[in-house]
Design a protein around this motif. Structure first.
Motif, PDB file in Angstrom:
ATOM      1  N   ARG A 115       0.829  -1.207   0.000  1.00  0.00           N
ATOM      2  CA  ARG A 115       0.000   0.000   0.000  1.00  0.00           C
ATOM      3  C   ARG A 115       0.865   1.260   0.000  1.00  0.00           C
ATOM      4  O   ARG A 115       0.629   2.194  -0.759  1.00  0.00           O
ATOM      5  N   ALA A 116       1.884   1.283   0.856  1.00  0.00           N
ATOM      6  CA  ALA A 116       2.745   2.466   0.910  1.00  0.00           C
ATOM      7  C   ALA A 116       3.507   2.646  -0.397  1.00  0.00           C
ATOM      8  O   ALA A 116       3.770   3.761  -0.825  1.00  0.00           O
ATOM      9  N   MET A 117       3.845   1.521  -1.040  1.00  0.00           N
ATOM     10  CA  MET A 117       4.617   1.599  -2.270  1.00  0.00           C
ATOM     11  C   MET A 117       3.833   2.240  -3.399  1.00  0.00           C
ATOM     12  O   MET A 117       4.402   2.784  -4.338  1.00  0.00           O
ATOM     13  N   ALA A 118       2.510   2.157  -3.337  1.00  0.00           N
ATOM     14  CA  ALA A 118       1.690   2.682  -4.429  1.00  0.00           C
ATOM     15  C   ALA A 118       1.914   4.167  -4.654  1.00  0.00           C
ATOM     16  O   ALA A 118       1.760   4.670  -5.755  1.00  0.00           O
ATOM     17  N   SER A 119       2.285   4.886  -3.599  1.00  0.00           N
ATOM     18  CA  SER A 119       2.493   6.324  -3.728  1.00  0.00           C
ATOM     19  C   SER A 119       3.960   6.709  -3.799  1.00  0.00           C
ATOM     20  O   SER A 119       4.297   7.878  -3.804  1.00  0.00           O
ATOM     21  N   ALA A 120       4.845   5.702  -3.856  1.00  0.00           N
ATOM     22  CA  ALA A 120       6.272   6.000  -3.921  1.00  0.00           C
ATOM     23  C   ALA A 120       6.605   6.734  -5.213  1.00  0.00           C
ATOM     24  O   ALA A 120       5.882   6.661  -6.198  1.00  0.00           O
ATOM     25  N   TRP A 150      -1.233  -3.852 -14.940  1.00  0.00           N
ATOM     26  CA  TRP A 150      -2.559  -4.099 -14.372  1.00  0.00           C
ATOM     27  C   TRP A 150      -2.704  -3.595 -12.946  1.00  0.00           C
ATOM     28  O   TRP A 150      -3.805  -3.459 -12.438  1.00  0.00           O
ATOM     29  N   TRP A 151      -1.590  -3.265 -12.286  1.00  0.00           N
ATOM     30  CA  TRP A 151      -1.643  -2.768 -10.908  1.00  0.00           C
ATOM     31  C   TRP A 151      -2.284  -1.387 -10.823  1.00  0.00           C
ATOM     32  O   TRP A 151      -2.868  -1.035  -9.805  1.00  0.00           O
ATOM     33  N   GLY A 152      -2.126  -0.569 -11.847  1.00  0.00           N
ATOM     34  CA  GLY A 152      -2.563   0.818 -11.788  1.00  0.00           C
ATOM     35  C   GLY A 152      -1.356   1.737 -11.745  1.00  0.00           C
ATOM     36  O   GLY A 152      -0.220   1.340 -12.026  1.00  0.00           O
ATOM     37  N   VAL A 153      -1.585   2.992 -11.383  1.00  0.00           N
ATOM     38  CA  VAL A 153      -0.489   3.958 -11.290  1.00  0.00           C
ATOM     39  C   VAL A 153       0.171   3.763  -9.926  1.00  0.00           C
ATOM     40  O   VAL A 153      -0.165   4.417  -8.941  1.00  0.00           O
ATOM     41  N   ASP A 154       1.118   2.839  -9.878  1.00  0.00           N
ATOM     42  CA  ASP A 154       1.799   2.504  -8.625  1.00  0.00           C
ATOM     43  C   ASP A 154       3.250   2.962  -8.689  1.00  0.00           C
ATOM     44  O   ASP A 154       3.662   3.676  -9.605  1.00  0.00           O
ATOM     45  N   TYR A 155       4.020   2.549  -7.695  1.00  0.00           N
ATOM     46  CA  TYR A 155       5.402   3.001  -7.565  1.00  0.00           C
ATOM     47  C   TYR A 155       6.246   2.638  -8.782  1.00  0.00           C
ATOM     48  O   TYR A 155       7.093   3.422  -9.218  1.00  0.00           O
TER      49      TYR A 155
END
Length: 293
Positions: free
Chosen positions: A49-54, A90-95
């Motif tokens: 979860r935290a990595m998604a905004s990295a 497929w993850w979305g706009v992630d880290y």
């Protein structure tokens, strides 16, 4: 016309079955299931979860209008530079897609990278969520997002714009070469669009494509899919290259520590930094050739 490059012997990679499911009503492309091809551990929720905004710091968040909807996009790079749309897995706009965009912006001679948020703020935190998000994607709408993003870059200082993407984004990148006339060049990583979405034989922008020799996602990014893409691009008459990397699996470009950990959890444990760097070098040469001319 550029010739196709296929490196190494082509070994069978059928260790994990890959299959297609029926397309959703709002989808122009056949949806495919990755969730059932991966180890049970990969489907469980992980600490991403935290990595998604990295990697968020370098980006300028903007909003782009298309038709009757608005979507967020993330821009990094120097003003006036050639633009490159960077399309998510497929993850979305992630880290990791943000890591790719930052790297692209820093490649010589400098590019302006833009990530359109195709999932409208949603990020898959495990395999099951990512599969659900991709199953629900309006693929035709995603192509419209790409077109609007290209037009935004061209209206904001980029004379030419390319499109690149990874996995799901790779398939959409190739689709953009067929469906978005404003695209000047494409580099796709391990993904081919369904025939319902786009026929690569009708591509209009130069296409470079990259695949792992051991990729077992049959019909989407395995060696057979790569060779079929090669034949269709040959028929299109546009400049093209298809590169196959011996000993590499799906998503081999994801090299950050977090991404390597996630790939290992998915049973994609090969680590080939040399192949990754070679692919980036080819990417840089291709985009420079067609976006700087």
């Amino acid at each position: 016309m550029l010739t196709t490059v296929a490196a190494g012997s082509l070994r069978s990679a059928a260790s994990r079955a890959f299959f297609f499911s029926k397309a959703l009503p709002n989808s122009a492309a056949t949806s495919f299931s990755l969730a059932r091809t991966l180890s049970p551990a990969a489907v469980s929720r992980s600490s991403f979860r935290a990595m998604a905004s990295a990697s968020a710091a370098p980006f300028n968040k903007i909003q782009i209008q298309r038709d009757d909807t608005t979507f967020d996009a993330y821009v990094v790079g120097k003003d006036g530079a050639p633009g490159i749309i960077v399309l998510q897995e497929w993850w979305g706009v992630d880290y990791e897609i943000k890591n790719h965009a930052v790297k692209i912006s820093q490649l010589a001679p400098g590019f302006k990278a833009l990530i359109p948020d195709l999932y409208r703020g949603k990020v898959g935190l495990d395999v099951a969520e990512a599969q659900h998000l991709m199953d629900g994607l309006d693929w035709q709408g995603a192509v419209k997002d790409i077109q609007a993003s290209v037009n935004w870059l061209k209206a904001n200082g980029s004379k030419k714009v390319g499109v690149t993407g990874f996995c799901m984004g790779g398939a959409l990148s190739i689709a953009s070469s067929v469906l978005v006339p404003e695209v000047d060049a494409v580099v796709a990583f391990y993904g081919v669009p369904s025939s319902e979405l786009a026929d690569p034989a009708k591509a209009k922008a130069p296409v470079q494509a990259h695949f792992g020799e051991l990729d077992s996602f049959v019909g989407f990014s395995d060696v057979t899919a790569a060779k079929s893409l090669e034949e269709k691009l040959k028929a299109s008459g546009i400049p093209y290259e298809v590169h196959i990397y011996p000993g590499n699996n799906h998503a081999f470009m994801n090299r950050s520590p977090e991404a390597v950990k996630r790939r290992k959890g998915m049973g994609l444990a090969d680590e080939d930094e040399a192949a990754c760097q070679l692919a980036w070098s080819r990417f840089q040469s291709w985009m420079s050739c067609y976006l700087l001319a």
